[in-house]
Design an enzyme around this catalytic site. Structure first.
Site, PDB file in Angstrom:
ATOM      1  N   HIS A  18       7.640   8.856  11.045  1.00 32.95           N
ATOM      2  CA  HIS A  18       7.127  10.169  11.423  1.00 32.95           C
ATOM      3  C   HIS A  18       8.214  11.096  11.934  1.00 32.95           C
ATOM      4  O   HIS A  18       8.146  12.313  11.701  1.00 32.95           O
ATOM      5  CB  HIS A  18       6.006   9.999  12.445  1.00 32.95           C
ATOM      6  CG  HIS A  18       4.789   9.346  11.880  1.00 32.95           C
ATOM      7  ND1 HIS A  18       3.847   8.687  12.635  1.00 32.95           N
ATOM      8  CD2 HIS A  18       4.362   9.245  10.578  1.00 32.95           C
ATOM      9  CE1 HIS A  18       2.893   8.223  11.840  1.00 32.95           C
ATOM     10  NE2 HIS A  18       3.183   8.548  10.597  1.00 32.95           N
ATOM     11  N   HIS A  41      -0.845   7.231   0.597  1.00 41.66           N
ATOM     12  CA  HIS A  41      -1.585   6.173   1.303  1.00 41.66           C
ATOM     13  C   HIS A  41      -1.843   6.676   2.716  1.00 41.66           C
ATOM     14  O   HIS A  41      -1.226   6.228   3.677  1.00 41.66           O
ATOM     15  CB  HIS A  41      -0.789   4.873   1.316  1.00 41.66           C
ATOM     16  CG  HIS A  41      -0.521   4.297  -0.044  1.00 41.66           C
ATOM     17  ND1 HIS A  41       0.409   4.829  -0.913  1.00 41.66           N
ATOM     18  CD2 HIS A  41      -1.067   3.236  -0.689  1.00 41.66           C
ATOM     19  CE1 HIS A  41       0.425   4.102  -2.034  1.00 41.66           C
ATOM     20  NE2 HIS A  41      -0.457   3.138  -1.919  1.00 41.66           N
ATOM     21  N   GLU A 115      -6.489   8.212  -0.171  1.00 40.85           N
ATOM     22  CA  GLU A 115      -6.824   6.976   0.543  1.00 40.85           C
ATOM     23  C   GLU A 115      -7.846   6.202  -0.278  1.00 40.85           C
ATOM     24  O   GLU A 115      -8.900   6.737  -0.631  1.00 40.85           O
ATOM     25  CB  GLU A 115      -7.373   7.286   1.937  1.00 40.85           C
ATOM     26  CG  GLU A 115      -7.834   6.074   2.709  1.00 40.85           C
ATOM     27  CD  GLU A 115      -6.782   4.975   2.795  1.00 40.85           C
ATOM     28  OE1 GLU A 115      -7.130   3.807   2.522  1.00 40.85           O
ATOM     29  OE2 GLU A 115      -5.613   5.284   3.136  1.00 40.85           O
ATOM     30  N   ASP A 140      -6.732   5.739  -5.618  1.00 44.12           N
ATOM     31  CA  ASP A 140      -5.438   5.061  -5.539  1.00 44.12           C
ATOM     32  C   ASP A 140      -4.314   6.088  -5.568  1.00 44.12           C
ATOM     33  O   ASP A 140      -4.262   6.959  -6.443  1.00 44.12           O
ATOM     34  CB  ASP A 140      -5.308   4.096  -6.714  1.00 44.12           C
ATOM     35  CG  ASP A 140      -3.940   3.445  -6.769  1.00 44.12           C
ATOM     36  OD1 ASP A 140      -3.655   2.592  -5.919  1.00 44.12           O
ATOM     37  OD2 ASP A 140      -3.141   3.829  -7.649  1.00 44.12           O
ATOM     38  N   GLY A 141      -3.404   5.990  -4.614  1.00 42.48           N
ATOM     39  CA  GLY A 141      -2.339   6.970  -4.491  1.00 42.48           C
ATOM     40  C   GLY A 141      -1.347   6.941  -5.629  1.00 42.48           C
ATOM     41  O   GLY A 141      -0.833   7.998  -6.046  1.00 42.48           O
ATOM     42  N   ASP A 166       3.468   5.384   1.368  1.00 42.56           N
ATOM     43  CA  ASP A 166       3.406   4.514   2.546  1.00 42.56           C
ATOM     44  C   ASP A 166       2.375   3.415   2.301  1.00 42.56           C
ATOM     45  O   ASP A 166       1.318   3.380   2.939  1.00 42.56           O
ATOM     46  CB  ASP A 166       3.034   5.386   3.760  1.00 42.56           C
ATOM     47  CG  ASP A 166       2.975   4.607   5.050  1.00 42.56           C
ATOM     48  OD1 ASP A 166       3.514   3.496   5.099  1.00 42.56           O
ATOM     49  OD2 ASP A 166       2.374   5.114   6.011  1.00 42.56           O
TER      50      ASP A 166
END
Length: 284
Positions: A18, A41, A115, A140-141, A166
């Site tokens: 982050h 994600h 997500e 699905d990302g 991620d």
């Protein structure tokens, strides 16, 4: 490894990810043109450190709770974002990457969050239902990268932006196969975009094949930044984490090196931490 965000909110991996995410967003804000961010994600985007999942692991105590304000601008930006989150959502809240993107980016920018878990996607959609910049995709990302890149909104084509990958690493080292393939495809679709892949570190000696494959991706540059809070001598726990950044901003290594060292000093356990930064593909 099943990395569910709620169990690890605010841990050392979140801190590295982050702090770097906000630094990358700052580079996007440097130019007035609108930009696009894709979080593949995303999780639910906002967490409580008092929730049962976070309390079960207590990992924030070894992560964000150890950070204090110093002269480092990147860490100060991160701590200010957490303060803003807590002012809005409660003293024990912690912002996930979708919240940080909405905090860091501007009115003209657009954010897509993916997500796959239905319950998490529903909470994510609820958390950002009032922000017109954000579109939530319950899908699905990796597949979404094919659909959403190159990004556009109506007549607007975004020349600049960021893709954050991620994943939960449920497939462990096999996740790298999926991520590398997604990065290759994503760069073919949007070669000017920045791409950041987060990865856990248990034993660093298992990572050289990943480094070699990452270096071979056709990008302008490939930078890894890694933070270990303890020696990487146990395959049974996450000892640190890293970010692979493709098409990193100009001189991002110079900007971020003091930050990485400060994070190591703040969060290492019994002096066993390590900070590592390396160009796998140096910028021309």
């Amino acid at each position: 490894m099943n990395y569910r965000h709620a169990f690890h909110a605010g841990n050392h991996a979140d801190v590295l990810k982050h702090v770097a995410l906000l630094a990358l967003c700052e580079s996007l804000r440097a130019k007035p043109a609108a930009c696009f961010a894709l979080d593949t994600h995303a999780g639910r985007g906002l967490y409580s450190l008092d929730a049962a999942a976070a309390q079960k692991t207590g990992e924030a105590e070894g992560g964000v709770a150890k950070l204090k304000r110093t002269g480092d601008a990147n860490i100060a930006r991160y701590l200010s974002a957490i303060e803003a989150c807590r002012a809005a959502h409660g003293a024990r809240s912690y912002p996930g990457s979708p919240w940080l993107l909405t905090h860091a980016l501007r009115e003209q920018d657009r954010i897509a969050c993916c997500e796959l878990q239905p319950d998490e996607a529903a909470i994510l959609n609820h958390n950002f239902r009032d922000d017109p910049r954000v579109i939530v995709h319950a899908r699905d990302g990796y597949a979404a990268m094919k659909a959403l890149l190159p990004p556009r909104s109506g007549e607007t084509r975004f020349a600049r932006g960021l893709v954050l990958i991620d994943p939960p690493y449920e497939a462990q080292l096999e996740e790298f196969d999926l991520a590398i393939a997604a990065l290759r495809d994503g760069l073919q679709r949007w070669p000017q975009g920045m791409f950041a892949l987060w990865y856990p570190i248990k034993l660093r000696r298992s990572l050289p094949p990943f480094y070699r494959r990452a270096a071979a991706i056709e990008a302008k540059s490939a930078l890894v930044i890694e933070l270990l809070v303890r020696p990487d001598d146990s395959p049974l726990r996450m000892n640190g984490s890293g970010l692979l950044i493709l098409n990193a901003p100009w001189k991002f290594d110079v900007l971020f090196k003091p930050t990485l060292n400060a994070l190591r000093n703040a969060m290492q356990e019994s002096g066993g931490g390590n900070a590592h930064m390396e160009w796998l593909r140096a910028p021309a």
